[in-house]
Design a protein around this motif. Structure first.
Motif, PDB file in Angstrom:
ATOM      1  N   PRO A 121       0.818  -1.220   0.000  1.00 36.53           N
ATOM      2  CA  PRO A 121       0.000   0.000   0.000  1.00 36.53           C
ATOM      3  C   PRO A 121       0.851   1.268   0.000  1.00 36.53           C
ATOM      4  CG  PRO A 121       0.103  -0.912   2.204  1.00 36.53           C
ATOM      5  CD  PRO A 121       0.774  -1.914   1.303  1.00 36.53           C
ATOM      6  N   ASP A 122       0.202   2.379  -0.284  1.00 36.67           N
ATOM      7  CA  ASP A 122       0.879   3.668  -0.194  1.00 36.67           C
ATOM      8  C   ASP A 122       1.074   4.081   1.270  1.00 36.67           C
ATOM      9  OD1 ASP A 122       1.007   4.098  -2.987  1.00 36.67           O
ATOM     10  OD2 ASP A 122      -1.097   4.687  -2.984  1.00 36.67           O
ATOM     11  N   ILE A 123       0.097   3.730   2.114  1.00 39.61           N
ATOM     12  CA  ILE A 123       0.145   4.059   3.537  1.00 39.61           C
ATOM     13  C   ILE A 123      -0.485   2.914   4.316  1.00 39.61           C
ATOM     14  CG2 ILE A 123      -0.629   5.654   5.354  1.00 39.61           C
ATOM     15  CD1 ILE A 123      -0.843   7.834   3.251  1.00 39.61           C
ATOM     16  N   PHE A 124       0.087   2.605   5.488  1.00 39.91           N
ATOM     17  CA  PHE A 124      -0.506   1.624   6.402  1.00 39.91           C
ATOM     18  C   PHE A 124      -0.959   2.369   7.650  1.00 39.91           C
ATOM     19  CE2 PHE A 124      -0.782  -1.600   9.631  1.00 39.91           C
ATOM     20  CZ  PHE A 124      -1.175  -2.745   8.960  1.00 39.91           C
ATOM     21  N   LEU A 125      -2.224   2.189   8.041  1.00 41.83           N
ATOM     22  CA  LEU A 125      -2.768   2.839   9.231  1.00 41.83           C
ATOM     23  C   LEU A 125      -2.903   1.800  10.327  1.00 41.83           C
ATOM     24  CD1 LEU A 125      -3.947   5.338  10.605  1.00 41.83           C
ATOM     25  CD2 LEU A 125      -6.177   4.765   9.607  1.00 41.83           C
ATOM     26  N   LEU A 126      -2.141   1.977  11.398  1.00 37.12           N
ATOM     27  CA  LEU A 126      -2.082   1.021  12.508  1.00 37.12           C
ATOM     28  C   LEU A 126      -2.839   1.591  13.700  1.00 37.12           C
ATOM     29  CD1 LEU A 126      -0.832  -1.605  13.720  1.00 37.12           C
ATOM     30  CD2 LEU A 126       1.160  -0.208  14.358  1.00 37.12           C
TER      31      LEU A 126
END
Length: 467
Positions: A121-126
């Motif tokens: 992905p472009d960004i991972f949100l944790l």
């Protein structure tokens, strides 16, 4: 005259809109194929040539842009409980204009990590846990991520007690900490995460999308296209200083691969006898149906609606419908001729795309019996009293039956528990200006709002006639 150029670098087409902000008028619109494989400036120049053939040469005071090129802003999220922190992460990502490829819940497994690496992905949100609550899940997921090589940035928006420890676990990677998306049970706080997602899009993601060369042509904003549309809908609904909005609304964007739904409404229960279940939803909500689209996801529409319903709406026998669907599988760029069987099929497909997507977006109401008697339980947004429907997408603006297709967003006896609108005034974005007006709203909100009020054509009053 003070012309402004507004650009939307789309996955397939680059759309340009010229606006005279002094006189608050639309000067013209045009589009050309997005040349992401070579240089996006080529597609932009082709679109500008078409535009200037309409408007004549223009000396722009500023140029602003948004983009969904190369798949848009692709995100993966992970949370704890599916209905709580995982859903909060999902809402934050969609609200920022992202395309959420996958949303994981609970502890990540080795198979999950392999899937994440494959998605890249472009960004991972944790996220995970309320502040002061569960830390085990988010710490486990940070450790699982740290064990593999990855290049995408990670935003940590979970339990503040564990945030710094997650950052240390992920040392060596690009990590950003923001406030928890759900600091308390049932309380959403998605704006800090949305802001950081957009910031990363501006500062980092555009390089990966091949848009770096276009930056030198721009005066400022470059944001995800869905984020621009969201801003336009918020402005149109709520208004701004010196100009009133049109009130609660729903916007439907039927595309070739996905169908996006935006709602601007509180949507909470109005009756004392109704109990709300689940997370409260934001006033401005966006959902994306990745399996519902007029060309790339046409089979998803058929699967959701059923072939019998498609045939009935199209007025075509099943063998002919299957023949046409096979043609669409092979030729994604087919545009129906007036009166053709394909036009009839597109009517059915667009109608069912809207019905399916709005049904998934809207809440539901169910009856239950308690010690106090009959009680109604509401999940999601109650959109029954929304009176404005904005529609866009080629299947709706290139047909004589826009109102008939759009009416499938309304409540129907076929789905008695769905909280879709009862009736609406239908407005059509025939010139594809929504993203452009979202961009303009960052600088000239009054002008953007007045142009939308003028250009979003009123197509009459409709009632649902589902069959």
């Amino acid at each position: 005259m003070k012309p402004i150029l507004l650009i939307d670098f789309g996955s397939t087409y680059t759309k340009v809109t010229a606006v005279d902000i002094e006189n608050e008028v639309l000067l013209g619109t045009a589009d050309a194929y997005t040349t992401i494989e070579t240089d996006v400036r080529n597609g932009l120049e082709n679109a500008l040539q078409k535009l200037h053939a309409i408007t004549g040469p223009l000396d722009y005071a500023a140029r602003y842009a948004c983009s969904s090129a190369a798949g848009g802003l692709r995100m993966v999220t992970s949370g704890l409980v599916p209905e709580l922190t995982a859903e909060a992460a999902h809402q934050a990502s969609l609200g920022a204009g992202a395309k959420v490829i996958k949303c994981f819940s609970f502890q990540l497994t080795e198979d999950d990590i392999e899937e994440i690496m494959h998605i890249s992905p472009d960004i991972f949100l944790l996220v995970g846990g309320t502040d002061g609550g569960n830390t085990e899940c988010i710490l486990h997921n940070a450790k699982m991520l740290s064990a593999v090589p990855f290049t995408f940035p990670v935003i940590i928006a979970g339990n503040r007690t564990a945030a710094r420890e997650c950052e240390r676990i992920l040392q060596g990677h690009e990590v950003h900490i923001v406030d928890n998306v759900m600091p308390k049970f049932g309380v959403l706080n998605t704006e800090p995460a949305r802001k950081k997602i957009r910031e990363l899009f501006l500062n980092r993601i555009i390089q990966a999308k091949g848009l770096t060369g276009a930056q030198e042509l721009l005066s400022g904003i470059l944001m995800p296209t869905p984020s621009a549309v969201m801003k336009a809908m918020e402005l149109l609904s709520r208004g701004c200083e010196g100009e009133s909005g049109i009130g609660d609304l729903i916007c439907v964007d039927v595309g070739g691969a996905t169908t996006d739904i935006y709602s601007m409404a509180d949507g909470m229960p109005k009756d004392a006898g109704t109990v709300y279940k689940g997370l409260p939803e934001p006033y401005g909500k966006r959902t994306v149906e990745g399996d519902i689209g007029m060309r790339y996801s046409v089979r998803g529409i058929v699967e959701a609606a059923g072939i019998a319903r498609i045939c009935r709406l199209a007025g075509l026998p099943e063998d002919r419908v299957n023949e046409l669907l096979a043609q669409l599988d092979e030729h994604k760029d087919l545009i129906p001729e007036a009166g053709s069987d394909l036009e009839k099929l597109d009517f059915a497909l667009a109608s069912m795309a809207i019905e399916t997507a709005v049904s998934r977006h809207a809440g539901t109401m169910e009856e239950t019996y308690t010690l106090l008697g009959l009680t109604y339980v509401q999940s999601g947004k109650d959109l029954r009293h929304v009176k404005q429907l904005v529609v866009t997408g080629g299947s709706l603006i290139r047909t004589r039956r826009t109102g008939d297709i759009a009416a499938h967003a309304f409540a129907s006896p076929l789905q008695p528990t769905s909280l879709r609108p009862l009736t609406c005034d239908i407005r059509v974005d025939r010139k594809y200006i929504l993203a452009a007006m979202g961009l303009l709203s960052e600088y000239q909100p009054q002008t953007a709002l007045r142009i939308m009020k003028k250009e979003l054509q009123y197509d009459g009053y409709s009632e649902q006639t589902n069959s």
